[in-house]
Design a protein around this motif. Structure first.
Motif, PDB file in Angstrom:
ATOM      1  N   PRO A 389       0.829  -1.215   0.000  1.00 29.73           N
ATOM      2  CA  PRO A 389       0.000   0.000   0.000  1.00 29.73           C
ATOM      3  C   PRO A 389       0.863   1.264   0.000  1.00 29.73           C
ATOM      4  O   PRO A 389       2.015   1.256   0.460  1.00 29.73           O
ATOM      5  N   ALA A 390       0.291   2.354  -0.498  1.00 31.50           N
ATOM      6  CA  ALA A 390       1.006   3.623  -0.537  1.00 31.50           C
ATOM      7  C   ALA A 390       1.343   4.074   0.879  1.00 31.50           C
ATOM      8  O   ALA A 390       0.528   3.968   1.799  1.00 31.50           O
ATOM      9  N   GLY A 391       2.579   4.549   1.060  1.00 30.58           N
ATOM     10  CA  GLY A 391       3.011   5.074   2.351  1.00 30.58           C
ATOM     11  C   GLY A 391       3.528   4.037   3.316  1.00 30.58           C
ATOM     12  O   GLY A 391       3.994   4.373   4.407  1.00 30.58           O
ATOM     13  N   GLN A 392       3.500   2.772   2.963  1.00 34.00           N
ATOM     14  CA  GLN A 392       3.950   1.720   3.868  1.00 34.00           C
ATOM     15  C   GLN A 392       5.438   1.462   3.701  1.00 34.00           C
ATOM     16  O   GLN A 392       5.984   1.509   2.592  1.00 34.00           O
ATOM     17  N   THR A 393       6.108   1.208   4.832  1.00 29.55           N
ATOM     18  CA  THR A 393       7.523   0.841   4.804  1.00 29.55           C
ATOM     19  C   THR A 393       7.632  -0.657   5.062  1.00 29.55           C
ATOM     20  O   THR A 393       7.185  -1.147   6.114  1.00 29.55           O
ATOM     21  N   ILE A 394       8.211  -1.361   4.103  1.00 30.60           N
ATOM     22  CA  ILE A 394       8.390  -2.806   4.280  1.00 30.60           C
ATOM     23  C   ILE A 394       9.877  -3.130   4.254  1.00 30.60           C
ATOM     24  O   ILE A 394      10.680  -2.409   3.640  1.00 30.60           O
ATOM     25  N   ALA A 395      10.237  -4.192   4.936  1.00 24.95           N
ATOM     26  CA  ALA A 395      11.612  -4.674   4.955  1.00 24.95           C
ATOM     27  C   ALA A 395      11.651  -6.055   4.324  1.00 24.95           C
ATOM     28  O   ALA A 395      10.807  -6.908   4.637  1.00 24.95           O
ATOM     29  N   LEU A 396      12.603  -6.263   3.443  1.00 27.86           N
ATOM     30  CA  LEU A 396      12.804  -7.565   2.810  1.00 27.86           C
ATOM     31  C   LEU A 396      14.029  -8.209   3.421  1.00 27.86           C
ATOM     32  O   LEU A 396      15.122  -7.632   3.386  1.00 27.86           O
ATOM     33  N   VAL A 397      13.884  -9.379   3.985  1.00 28.60           N
ATOM     34  CA  VAL A 397      15.008 -10.103   4.555  1.00 28.60           C
ATOM     35  C   VAL A 397      15.011 -11.515   3.991  1.00 28.60           C
ATOM     36  O   VAL A 397      13.998 -12.002   3.489  1.00 28.60           O
ATOM     37  N   GLY A 398      16.164 -12.138   4.074  1.00 30.14           N
ATOM     38  CA  GLY A 398      16.297 -13.485   3.547  1.00 30.14           C
ATOM     39  C   GLY A 398      17.738 -13.754   3.155  1.00 30.14           C
ATOM     40  O   GLY A 398      18.577 -12.844   3.114  1.00 30.14           O
ATOM     41  N   ALA A 399      18.028 -15.009   2.886  1.00 32.06           N
ATOM     42  CA  ALA A 399      19.392 -15.392   2.522  1.00 32.06           C
ATOM     43  C   ALA A 399      19.775 -14.795   1.174  1.00 32.06           C
ATOM     44  O   ALA A 399      18.928 -14.394   0.373  1.00 32.06           O
ATOM     45  N   THR A 400      21.069 -14.737   0.919  1.00 30.27           N
ATOM     46  CA  THR A 400      21.574 -14.269  -0.378  1.00 30.27           C
ATOM     47  C   THR A 400      21.029 -15.162  -1.490  1.00 30.27           C
ATOM     48  O   THR A 400      21.056 -16.387  -1.392  1.00 30.27           O
ATOM     49  N   GLY A 401      20.504 -14.525  -2.539  1.00 25.25           N
ATOM     50  CA  GLY A 401      19.932 -15.278  -3.646  1.00 25.25           C
ATOM     51  C   GLY A 401      18.459 -15.569  -3.498  1.00 25.25           C
ATOM     52  O   GLY A 401      17.880 -16.263  -4.348  1.00 25.25           O
ATOM     53  N   ALA A 402      17.852 -15.037  -2.435  1.00 26.00           N
ATOM     54  CA  ALA A 402      16.425 -15.312  -2.224  1.00 26.00           C
ATOM     55  C   ALA A 402      15.544 -14.537  -3.197  1.00 26.00           C
ATOM     56  O   ALA A 402      14.381 -14.879  -3.389  1.00 26.00           O
ATOM     57  N   GLY A 403      16.084 -13.472  -3.801  1.00 23.60           N
ATOM     58  CA  GLY A 403      15.313 -12.698  -4.773  1.00 23.60           C
ATOM     59  C   GLY A 403      14.995 -11.283  -4.331  1.00 23.60           C
ATOM     60  O   GLY A 403      14.220 -10.586  -4.990  1.00 23.60           O
ATOM     61  N   LYS A 404      15.610 -10.811  -3.245  1.00 22.27           N
ATOM     62  CA  LYS A 404      15.293  -9.489  -2.703  1.00 22.27           C
ATOM     63  C   LYS A 404      15.705  -8.371  -3.668  1.00 22.27           C
ATOM     64  O   LYS A 404      14.896  -7.500  -4.009  1.00 22.27           O
ATOM     65  N   THR A 405      16.958  -8.407  -4.101  1.00 22.82           N
ATOM     66  CA  THR A 405      17.438  -7.360  -5.011  1.00 22.82           C
ATOM     67  C   THR A 405      16.727  -7.440  -6.355  1.00 22.82           C
ATOM     68  O   THR A 405      16.485  -6.413  -6.999  1.00 22.82           O
ATOM     69  N   THR A 406      16.372  -8.640  -6.774  1.00 25.00           N
ATOM     70  CA  THR A 406      15.614  -8.789  -8.022  1.00 25.00           C
ATOM     71  C   THR A 406      14.291  -8.054  -7.939  1.00 25.00           C
ATOM     72  O   THR A 406      13.872  -7.390  -8.897  1.00 25.00           O
ATOM     73  N   LEU A 407      13.615  -8.152  -6.785  1.00 32.03           N
ATOM     74  CA  LEU A 407      12.362  -7.412  -6.603  1.00 32.03           C
ATOM     75  C   LEU A 407      12.589  -5.908  -6.758  1.00 32.03           C
ATOM     76  O   LEU A 407      11.818  -5.205  -7.416  1.00 32.03           O
ATOM     77  N   ALA A 408      13.668  -5.406  -6.145  1.00 34.43           N
ATOM     78  CA  ALA A 408      13.955  -3.975  -6.223  1.00 34.43           C
ATOM     79  C   ALA A 408      14.237  -3.557  -7.660  1.00 34.43           C
ATOM     80  O   ALA A 408      13.806  -2.485  -8.107  1.00 34.43           O
ATOM     81  N   LYS A 409      14.958  -4.385  -8.400  1.00 35.11           N
ATOM     82  CA  LYS A 409      15.266  -4.059  -9.798  1.00 35.11           C
ATOM     83  C   LYS A 409      14.009  -4.051 -10.655  1.00 35.11           C
ATOM     84  O   LYS A 409      13.892  -3.252 -11.598  1.00 35.11           O
ATOM     85  N   LEU A 410      13.071  -4.925 -10.348  1.00 30.84           N
ATOM     86  CA  LEU A 410      11.806  -4.931 -11.084  1.00 30.84           C
ATOM     87  C   LEU A 410      10.963  -3.709 -10.718  1.00 30.84           C
ATOM     88  O   LEU A 410      10.291  -3.116 -11.576  1.00 30.84           O
ATOM     89  N   MET A 411      10.986  -3.313  -9.429  1.00 30.81           N
ATOM     90  CA  MET A 411      10.212  -2.146  -9.009  1.00 30.81           C
ATOM     91  C   MET A 411      10.751  -0.857  -9.627  1.00 30.81           C
ATOM     92  O   MET A 411       9.992   0.064  -9.910  1.00 30.81           O
ATOM     93  N   SER A 412      12.054  -0.791  -9.836  1.00 28.89           N
ATOM     94  CA  SER A 412      12.639   0.398 -10.456  1.00 28.89           C
ATOM     95  C   SER A 412      12.736   0.251 -11.977  1.00 28.89           C
ATOM     96  O   SER A 412      13.273   1.109 -12.657  1.00 28.89           O
ATOM     97  N   ARG A 413      12.253  -0.833 -12.490  1.00 30.79           N
ATOM     98  CA  ARG A 413      12.243  -1.178 -13.913  1.00 30.79           C
ATOM     99  C   ARG A 413      13.639  -1.163 -14.539  1.00 30.79           C
ATOM    100  O   ARG A 413      13.857  -0.655 -15.636  1.00 30.79           O
ATOM    101  N   PHE A 414      14.596  -1.712 -13.806  1.00 34.67           N
ATOM    102  CA  PHE A 414      15.876  -2.019 -14.415  1.00 34.67           C
ATOM    103  C   PHE A 414      15.723  -3.252 -15.323  1.00 34.67           C
ATOM    104  O   PHE A 414      16.474  -3.429 -16.269  1.00 34.67           O
ATOM    105  N   TYR A 415      14.744  -4.084 -14.976  1.00 37.73           N
ATOM    106  CA  TYR A 415      14.374  -5.247 -15.777  1.00 37.73           C
ATOM    107  C   TYR A 415      12.856  -5.280 -15.899  1.00 37.73           C
ATOM    108  O   TYR A 415      12.147  -4.672 -15.088  1.00 37.73           O
ATOM    109  N   ASP A 416      12.367  -5.989 -16.898  1.00 37.17           N
ATOM    110  CA  ASP A 416      10.940  -6.256 -17.044  1.00 37.17           C
ATOM    111  C   ASP A 416      10.669  -7.705 -16.684  1.00 37.17           C
ATOM    112  O   ASP A 416      11.515  -8.584 -16.941  1.00 37.17           O
ATOM    113  N   PRO A 417       9.506  -7.990 -16.095  1.00 33.12           N
ATOM    114  CA  PRO A 417       9.192  -9.387 -15.755  1.00 33.12           C
ATOM    115  C   PRO A 417       9.037 -10.242 -17.008  1.00 33.12           C
ATOM    116  O   PRO A 417       8.657  -9.751 -18.078  1.00 33.12           O
ATOM    117  N   THR A 418       9.326 -11.523 -16.853  1.00 35.41           N
ATOM    118  CA  THR A 418       9.133 -12.460 -17.960  1.00 35.41           C
ATOM    119  C   THR A 418       7.650 -12.613 -18.275  1.00 35.41           C
ATOM    120  O   THR A 418       7.239 -12.673 -19.434  1.00 35.41           O
TER     121      THR A 418
END
Length: 605
Positions: A389-418
């Motif tokens: 939701p708008a205005g919410q602060t969320i934290a992503l945690v998890g082991a390396t390779g879990a997909g956290k940075t991938t989510l950020a890259k998709l949100m900033s549209r460095f990549y497009d989803p398949t």
């Protein structure tokens, strides 16, 4: 992204291409060349006219000398008629002056044409490499990109500045000289025609061997540049792992390989140049011998023989320059192939066909059955769904390779989803106007990259139109003003290369001030505190309280101290969310996050 053969088409790789691929690459290079020449074609035509006239003026010299000796001098001696002599001398002076002026004009015109083409090409390469998506830059090494803007463009510049001049003027000069000799003395022209046989054989021999050596030379030079750039770029790792000696050995091998190839190139010219001189001298000697006998028999005048000798000597002068043109041409052709390959690359994140404007974004993000995998084909996100939701602060945690940075890259549209969608306020990011997307979503990474320039310049990157007062206010808002004002020149302090004058914490605060000034609706923090010490992290934590207020924020963190300010914590494993709740609820539970938090607390003790 296109095939790797497109990116590297020189050297050994070039010989491995199929005839169809080679033809396609040549066609692509010629198309690029045509696009570059088209805007300056008027100047190119004018340059060609000038070089033709200047060559004609130069070639006229020996013929005028022959006229002076054969007609003007006897007129003076026999009839005391100075008219023909004045005419010959005047014409000779005029041809010399006109030739010099036209050569000067031609040099200026050709330089302007080449610089205009190079300017266009440099801007194209720079603009296009910026437009290309992150996947290109992650697979295309920095050394190769630098080589496109340096050695490859230098090879094209050398061809445009001198190589084409040598070829055009050389071909015209030899052609005009041959025509003049045929008109003046056909027998001497026949001697030159016969001399062309060994000349062509020598040229063909030189062409075949130089083609291989020049190609090896370009490959070895590029490998040397890439090794040097990568070593200097990664100098911290080199020093940290004591890799200096190994790098010296590897660089020494590449330099030694380049030296050996250069030595073979020099040896090639050591045969070609003397062979060329021998053919020229033998031709002149035959013309002098045959011509001398004919002068003695009264078949031709002495002035005609002298002009024939001068023409014969001059006929061979451009040959070496034309041979050097072949070297320049080979280098420039390979460079143009590589540059055209980069320009042919299509962004993996294309611009929307009908961009949607989002003037007042709220920051509502949603993943709708999104799948994604990188170029290696491994799927990182399988059917991923999430609503923020708008205005919410969320934290992503998890082991390396879990997909956290991938989510950020998709949100900033460095990549497009398949497949599936990522939306901002209900608008698919693939349809959102790029300028609006960049204003709405800002990502701050662990690196906190600063550009050469002042601290104020780096903060203003978030909003280039910001006033000085707004820049200072942004620094004050995140608590960066204290250390900045203590610097030697305050906000006008030069940060040095990559912000080397500032500590890691100070660089991060500057990047936060930059993000605050940008005022995005969505802020992504990818390990923004990972490289900081405890005092630095505390300063950044205080800044985060201000930075995250009234906006959607996604925090990717391994340090769980950062997670405490989040409204919601998402625990990821293998591209899926396995836990989703408030920090307090997850800590009090028995799940994955509770165990991570307990381990973190124990590490502090």
């Amino acid at each position: 992204m296109s095939d790797n053969t497109v990116q590297g088409v020189s050297g050994e790789e070039r010989s491995s291409l199929t005839p169809e691929e080679s033809a396609r690459i040549r066609k692509r290079s010629l198309k690029l060349l045509g696009e570059l020449v088209r805007p300056v074609r008027g100047r190119v035509i004018l340059t060609m006219v000038v070089v033709i006239l200047s060559t004609a003026a130069q070639v006229a010299g020996p013929a005028l000398i022959a006229f002076g000796l054969n007609q003007a001098l006897p007129a003076v001696l026999d009839q005391a008629d100075w008219g023909p002599a004045f005419l010959a001398v005047g014409a000779l002076l005029a041809s010399g002056i006109v030739g010099a002026v036209l050569i000067s004009w031609y040099t200026i015109l050709s330089a302007r044409v080449s610089q205009a083409i190079l300017l266009d090409l440099r801007l194209r390469v720079f603009a296009h490499t910026q437009d290309l998506s992150l996947d290109f830059h992650e697979s295309y090494t920095s050394g190769r990109i630098i080589s496109r803007q340096t050695s490859d463009l230098d090879a094209i510049r050398e061809l445009l500045d001198s190589g084409i001049n040598q070829l055009v003027s050389g071909v015209l000069y030899m052609s005009f000289t041959a025509v003049a000799m045929v008109l003046l003395d056909p027998i001497s022209a026949l001697v030159i025609a016969i001399a062309l046989i060994p000349l062509l054989l020598l040229g063909r021999w030189f062409q075949r061997r130089s083609q291989v050596l020049f190609r090896q030379q370009r490959v070895a030079s590029a490998q040397t540049i890439v090794k040097f750039v990568e070593t200097m770029t990664g100098i911290r790792a080199v020093k940290a792992f004591r890799a200096r000696r190994r790098n010296e050995e590897e660089f020494g091998e590449k330099v030694e390989n380049l030296r050996g190839i250069n030595a073979r190139v020099i040896g090639l010219f050591g045969i070609f140049d003397p062979g060329l001189i021998l053919i020229a001298n033998v031709s002149v000697a035959v013309i002098v011998l045959v011509g001398g006998l004919r002068v003695a028999g009264g078949a031709i005048a002495i002035g005609t023989l002298l002009a024939a000798v001068l023409y014969a000597k001059r006929f061979f002068d451009p040959v070496e320059d034309m041979a050097m043109f072949y070297n320049s041409y080979q280098s420039a052709a390979a460079a143009l192939e590589k540059i055209s390959g980069v320009l042919e690359e299509e962004p993996g994140v294309p611009a929307p066909q009908a961009p949607v404007a989002l003037h007042t974004p709220r920051g509502h993000l949603e993943f709708r059955e999104t799948t994604f995998g990188y170029g290696n084909g491994v799927e990182i996100l399988p059917k991923f769904s999430l609503e923020i939701p708008a205005g919410q602060t969320i934290a992503l945690v998890g082991a390396t390779g879990a997909g956290k940075t991938t989510l950020a890259k998709l949100m900033s549209r460095f990549y497009d989803p398949t497949s599936g969608r990522v939306t901002l306020d209900g608008v698919d990011l693939r349809d959102l106007d790029d300028a609006h997307l960049r204003r709405a979503v800002v990502m701050v990474t662990q690196e906190a990259y600063l550009f050469s320039g002042t601290i104020a310049d780096n903060i203003a990157l978030g909003n280039p139109d910001a006033t000085r007062e707004q820049i200072i206010e942004a620094a004050r808002a995140v608590g960066a003003d204290t250390f900045i004002e203590a610097m030697p020149a305050g906000f006008d302090t030069d940060v040095n290369k990559r912000g080397g004058r500032l500590s890691a914490g100070q660089r991060q605060l500057v990047s936060f001030a930059r993000a605050f000034l940008a005022d995005p609706a969505v802020l992504l923090l990818d390990e923004a505190t990972a490289s900081l010490d405890i005092p630095g992290e505390r300063a950044v934590q205080n800044a985060l309280q201000t930075l995250l207020a009234s906006r959607t924020a996604v925090i990717i963190a391994h340090r769980l101290s950062t997670v405490a300010i989040a409204d919601r914590v998402l625990v990821m494993e293998q591209g899926q969310i396995v836990e989703d709740d408030t920090p307090e609820a997850l800590i009090s539970g028995t799940g994955r996050f509770a165990k991570l938090h307990a381990a973190w607390r124990n590490s502090l003790v």
